[in-house]
Scaffold this motif. Structure first.
Motif, PDB file in Angstrom:
ATOM      1  N   THR A  11      60.528 -19.033 -20.531  1.00 17.63           N
ATOM      2  CA  THR A  11      60.245 -19.618 -19.214  1.00 17.63           C
ATOM      3  C   THR A  11      61.176 -19.056 -18.146  1.00 17.63           C
ATOM      4  N   SER A  12      62.359 -18.604 -18.545  1.00 12.21           N
ATOM      5  CA  SER A  12      63.325 -18.058 -17.592  1.00 12.21           C
ATOM      6  C   SER A  12      62.970 -16.657 -17.125  1.00 12.21           C
ATOM      7  N   ASP A 175      64.943 -24.090 -19.838  1.00 13.43           N
ATOM      8  CA  ASP A 175      64.306 -24.869 -18.780  1.00 13.43           C
ATOM      9  C   ASP A 175      64.879 -26.278 -18.669  1.00 13.43           C
ATOM     10  N   SER A 231      70.530 -24.464 -17.249  1.00 13.78           N
ATOM     11  CA  SER A 231      69.193 -24.332 -16.675  1.00 13.78           C
ATOM     12  C   SER A 231      69.080 -23.036 -15.883  1.00 13.78           C
TER      13      SER A 231
END
Length: 412
Positions: A11-12, A175, A231
């Motif tokens: 997701t990053s 995330d 995050s």
């Protein structure tokens, strides 16, 4: 120069914009004087897409070619990240597993890391390279074939590199912004932990907390690699995220650090098994050979030479477990009257290193569940963990009740 390992999950790095954002974080660490090893996953969704293509092409696929295809997702991300860093003026280059080399076993799709060569990357650092962007999740077998490391392989890759290069720290960007006392989606009182011991994190990871993969925590604990969970989507400070470290580095902690849960559990009971020496081996040997992940085990008191044996396993393994014990019964290895499978249970666990030196945790846990009218089906304990099986419909209520009972919203 000191070395820092930074790992970015799918997701990053899901889009070019997110890769650019991640690259800026890498640039900040370079500006602090670090040589940085960046471990990247495939862009979100790409691995599933590649796996789907393989399965559509060949249902009975060659595992060696499966790894060749599936590992390509990380190669793309590594190349793009290196290009973005170069555009920023940061000397960087991408590395695939075989170029490092990251040597593994020959078990395709579930290989284990055996050795990481440091000479090639250190040589490039000495020549002025500041960032090595390494494709996670992959290595090379003794036969010279590409291998992949299985679920959570990029986390494991990052920790292994931190150990091999004696890195100051391994930062895992994901995330979520750290490790919480429980799932914030279930309890609004969940609190982010500043620090958590390796043992606690290992228990939470194995019990269903999806922040870190179990193999990566095991590796970090074995080699003393400090892990920081951060995050990708928030601005960072020196105190951001959660540091996973040795117990000695935690000055004070609550008796219980967290409440974990696993929704997809099943309770299986072999009713009226012959109670004799070796019966447990006769039952759990065939289950092991069938690849069943047995967790909680309870044997009832024997009556007239018969007993009941209860164990838990993931719900998606129930059919295989039933087939394994039936096969063992047909072969005369074990004898039982019936097999009862309850697939509507959940496992709830409280975890904390403080449990080693404090009494009454079990009593407090059972009292809290009793007050909510929740019946306990199975109990198991370890030095820093107590787990129970309950009806699945009470799972969220149990998590909230235990979080309140141990006042986990308060820091130590």
């Amino acid at each position: 120069m000191p070395t820092l390992v930074m790992k970015f999950g799918g997701t990053s790095v899901a889009t070019l914009d997110r890769i650019r954002r991640a690259a800026k974080r890498v640039g900040v660490e370079v500006s602090k004087g670090y040589d940085v090893i960046v471990i990247v996953s495939a862009m979100a969704g790409k691995t599933n897409e590649l796996v789907g293509w393989v399965q559509e092409t060949s249902p009975l696929f060659d595992a060696r070619e499966y790894d060749a295809v599936v590992s390509s997702g990380e190669n793309v991300t590594a190349g793009l990240m290196a290009l973005v860093l170069q555009e920023m003026g940061v000397p960087a280059r991408s590395w695939q597993g075989w170029q490092v080399p990251l040597k593994t076993t020959s078990a395709h799709s579930s290989a284990r890391i055996e050795e990481i060569g440091t000479e090639n990357i250190n040589g490039k650092f000495a020549e002025g390279m500041k960032v090595a962007v390494v494709a996670g999740f992959q290595g090379i077998s003794p036969e010279g074939r590409i291998t992949t490391l299985g679920r959570g392989g990029s986390d494991t890759t990052a920790v292994a590199f931190a150990a091999a290069f004696d890195a100051e720290r391994c930062d895992i960007y994901t995330d979520v912004d750290g490790v919480y006392t429980t799932d914030p989606r279930i309890s609004s009182k969940a609190r982010k932990l500043d620090r958590i011991a390796f043992e606690e994190m290992l228990e939470l990871a194995s019990l269903g907390a999806k922040v870190l993969q179990t193999r990566s925590v095991e590796l970090a604990m074995r080699y003393g690699v400090k892990l920081r969970v951060l995050s990708s989507f928030e601005e960072q400070t020196d105190t951001s995220g959660t540091l996973v470290c040795a117990e000695e580095e935690i000055v004070e902690s609550n008796v219980v650090s967290g409440v974990a849960y696993s929704r997809d559990e099943a309770k299986m009971t072999l009713i009226s098994v012959a109670d004799r020496p070796g019966i447990a081996a006769a039952i759990f040997g065939p289950l092991s050979e069938a690849g069943i992940n047995v967790d909680m085990i309870v044997q009832n008191i024997s009556e007239e030479g018969r007993t009941d044996m209860t164990f838990s396993c993931p719900t998606d393994q129930v059919a295989r477990a039933e087939a394994a014990v039936k096969k063992a019964k047909d072969a005369g290895i074990i004898n039982f009257h019936a097999l009862d499978a309850d697939t509507n249970v959940a496992k709830i666990s409280v975890v904390g290193i403080g449990m080693r030196s404090h009494t009454g945790v079990a009593a407090q846990m059972f009292k809290a569940l009793s007050a909510e009218g929740i019946n306990i089906k199975v109990i198991t304990t370890s030095e820093i963990k107590i787990s129970v099986l309950i009806d699945r419909k009470y799972m969220e209520l149990a998590v909230q009740a235990l979080h309140d009972a141990f006042e986990l919203e308060k820091a130590a």
